[in-house]
Design a protein around this motif. Structure first.
Motif, PDB file in Angstrom:
ATOM      1  N   GLU A 198     -31.335 -17.283  59.745  1.00 40.13           N
ATOM      2  CA  GLU A 198     -32.027 -18.337  58.554  1.00 40.13           C
ATOM      3  C   GLU A 198     -32.992 -17.200  57.976  1.00 40.13           C
ATOM      4  N   SER A 229     -30.480 -12.544  50.754  1.00 41.10           N
ATOM      5  CA  SER A 229     -30.465 -13.002  49.343  1.00 41.10           C
ATOM      6  C   SER A 229     -31.700 -11.871  48.272  1.00 41.10           C
ATOM      7  N   LEU A 274     -32.999  -2.449  35.817  1.00 45.06           N
ATOM      8  CA  LEU A 274     -32.929  -3.643  36.007  1.00 45.06           C
ATOM      9  C   LEU A 274     -34.183  -3.781  35.457  1.00 45.06           C
ATOM     10  N   ARG A 299     -38.505 -17.862  35.228  1.00 45.99           N
ATOM     11  CA  ARG A 299     -37.697 -17.402  35.853  1.00 45.99           C
ATOM     12  C   ARG A 299     -37.474 -15.613  35.654  1.00 45.99           C
ATOM     13  N   ARG A 328     -39.334 -15.262  38.679  1.00 44.98           N
ATOM     14  CA  ARG A 328     -38.401 -14.996  40.339  1.00 44.98           C
ATOM     15  C   ARG A 328     -36.945 -13.522  40.176  1.00 44.98           C
ATOM     16  N   ALA A 329     -36.605 -13.282  38.981  1.00 44.58           N
ATOM     17  CA  ALA A 329     -35.734 -12.337  39.498  1.00 44.58           C
ATOM     18  C   ALA A 329     -36.868 -10.727  39.118  1.00 44.58           C
ATOM     19  N   ARG A 356     -29.690 -23.520  51.989  1.00 46.63           N
ATOM     20  CA  ARG A 356     -30.250 -22.170  51.526  1.00 46.63           C
ATOM     21  C   ARG A 356     -29.654 -21.516  50.020  1.00 46.63           C
ATOM     22  N   SER A 383     -31.356 -20.954  47.351  1.00 50.64           N
ATOM     23  CA  SER A 383     -31.823 -19.641  46.030  1.00 50.64           C
ATOM     24  C   SER A 383     -31.259 -19.554  45.148  1.00 50.64           C
ATOM     25  N   ARG A 384     -29.436 -20.166  44.978  1.00 53.82           N
ATOM     26  CA  ARG A 384     -29.175 -19.966  43.714  1.00 53.82           C
ATOM     27  C   ARG A 384     -30.049 -21.146  41.970  1.00 53.82           C
ATOM     28  N   GLY A 385     -31.151 -21.766  42.821  1.00 51.40           N
ATOM     29  CA  GLY A 385     -31.804 -22.568  41.756  1.00 51.40           C
ATOM     30  C   GLY A 385     -31.651 -23.570  42.354  1.00 51.40           C
ATOM     31  N   ALA A 396     -28.085 -10.541  38.998  1.00 46.30           N
ATOM     32  CA  ALA A 396     -29.033 -11.902  38.278  1.00 46.30           C
ATOM     33  C   ALA A 396     -28.438 -12.395  37.988  1.00 46.30           C
ATOM     34  N   GLY A 398     -26.983 -15.471  39.770  1.00 42.63           N
ATOM     35  CA  GLY A 398     -28.230 -16.238  40.091  1.00 42.63           C
ATOM     36  C   GLY A 398     -28.821 -16.954  39.026  1.00 42.63           C
ATOM     37  N   GLU A 418     -27.220 -22.248  37.064  1.00 44.73           N
ATOM     38  CA  GLU A 418     -27.913 -23.143  36.592  1.00 44.73           C
ATOM     39  C   GLU A 418     -28.018 -23.285  35.164  1.00 44.73           C
TER      40      GLU A 418
END
Lengths: 234, 234
Positions: free
Chosen positions: A58, A65, A93, A155, A158-159, B61, B65-67, B159, B162, B166
């Motif tokens: 995990e 990720s 980025l 967000r 988070r990015a 999980r 991580s993808r929200g 990004a 990701g 959403e």
DNA sequence: CTCTTTTAAACTGTCGACAGTCGGCAGTCG
DNA sequence: CGACTGCCGACTGTCGACAGTTTAAAAGAG
């Protein structure tokens, strides 16, 4: 053997094994105890850390990720090897995110945000003057995290977090070529001034300069250090 | 000699169980079979899908991580509930990424990229005219993915990926308020024109308008639909 | 001696099981 | 009648094990 400092200072709750392993792996990658391109064996790590394979797995997924590891199906996990192009991409980025953030922040520059950022710059200067490498980088990142935070879009932060680990890796790898700490501090003051003016273009110019300096420093470091492209092709 | 594994992209081969479960969960969240705020039991999912808990766990999980999911320690996974503010944040970050991408792309607008984008718009128009919801959204997203891809920064695309889940969730939830498909198609042509002009400001204006329309459409949908804020506090 | 073939080791993907912990419910006391 | 305490069930976190596959080395042919 005990895997990690057993007693987390004072805190009653123990973090998940997953997070502990993730921290261990992150440290290992950053400190280059695991070389870029190296293969990480789940069983080996399990034995070394004295835990089962499940938490290791995990944690590795988590690192993946975050861009510190890559997984090839049926092959396992490998330490990400950053080449010059990817390094440019990271900073590109970063520029994208921070430009947007600072322009947003300029439009909602509350006293609270201002105070927090100014305090962080003070901390940064202090760290730059006294301590060495790691903490300097950490406080620098923290300043930018704060900026992203007060920009008011979770967000966005988070990015940035997703990028921060790679960024820290880039910077740590070539910490010797870091500019003089005072230069960095000055650069942050320029950001504060631009924010205080609440002028979008001024902020953009300031952040472009700030990140440009950092990028050039890293790129220069890569060239000087002579990249050992061992990871190589697929 | 040993014959190599046949068709690498064969549809027959099963992807990782993890990915299969992840797809199943993603579909479930998007189709609202799992309601926002609902708790997902690992054992229940394992039984339903006929697999062990390990793949379910990893897939969850991944979704986290993808929200699309959130995990509370010792409590399990819950379906993410998007409120209006977060929805604004999603579109804000999307704007940030796509602005940067289209400006980069304008500076390196190869015939290859142009052809690919034009073809995708054609596909999009076709899908818009014929099919319903899901595929329309998918082709729309694919256009933007291509744009990000040809911008030449893989991390930018990552990004966006990701965020894409959403985004898809937002859009799907209120698909009924989608503008007329022709309007959307036209909007994409404007992007192509701006790119063809290779003018940074023109591109920025075009993407601002394009995303603004989408955002307004979604926000309007939320308001009309009457948000059932059941997920609520912590 | 080099290249091919065969064999063995190691690893990942997946599974079922056990222990510690959390939330809810009933019983008891003030 | 309300609040506290102890028990019960369910669930997550973690573990060890097995099967299929990939990698690497050893054996054999030219």
């Amino acid at each position: 053997m005990a895997l990690l400092p057993m007693a987390p200072q004072g805190l009653i709750q123990q973090k998940n094994l997953v997070e502990q392993v993730a921290d261990f792996l992150t440290q290992g990658v950053i400190e280059q105890r695991f070389m870029p391109g190296e293969r990480l064996s789940e069983v080996q790590l399990s034995k070394d850390l004295g835990v089962s394979r499940a938490p290791v797995r995990e944690a590795a997924r988590l690192l993946e990720s975050r861009g510190l590891l890559v997984s090839r199906p049926r092959r396992g996990f490998f330490v990400k090897a950053l080449d010059a192009v990817e390094l440019q991409d990271v900073f590109d980025l970063r520029l994208c995110l921070e430009r947007h953030a600072i322009e947003r922040l300029a439009q909602r520059y509350t006293p609270e945000a201002r105070l927090a950022l100014e305090r962080q710059v003070d901390v940064l200067c202090e760290a730059a003057a006294s301590d060495s490498g790691t903490r300097r980088i950490e406080e620098d990142l923290q300043f930018h995290r704060l900026m992203l935070h007060y920009a008011g879009n979770e967000r966005l932060l988070r990015a940035f977090e997703g990028l921060a680990h790679e960024l820290r890796l880039c910077i740590t790898l070539i910490t010797r070529t870091h500019e003089a700490p005072e230069t960095i501090a000055t650069s942050h003051y320029q950001l504060l001034e631009a924010l205080a003016s609440q002028s979008g273009p001024a902020c953009r110019e300031a952040i472009d300069y700030h990140i440009g300096v950092a990028r050039d420093s890293v790129v220069r470091g890569i060239n000087e250090a002579g990249v050992q492209e061992e990871g190589g092709a697929r």
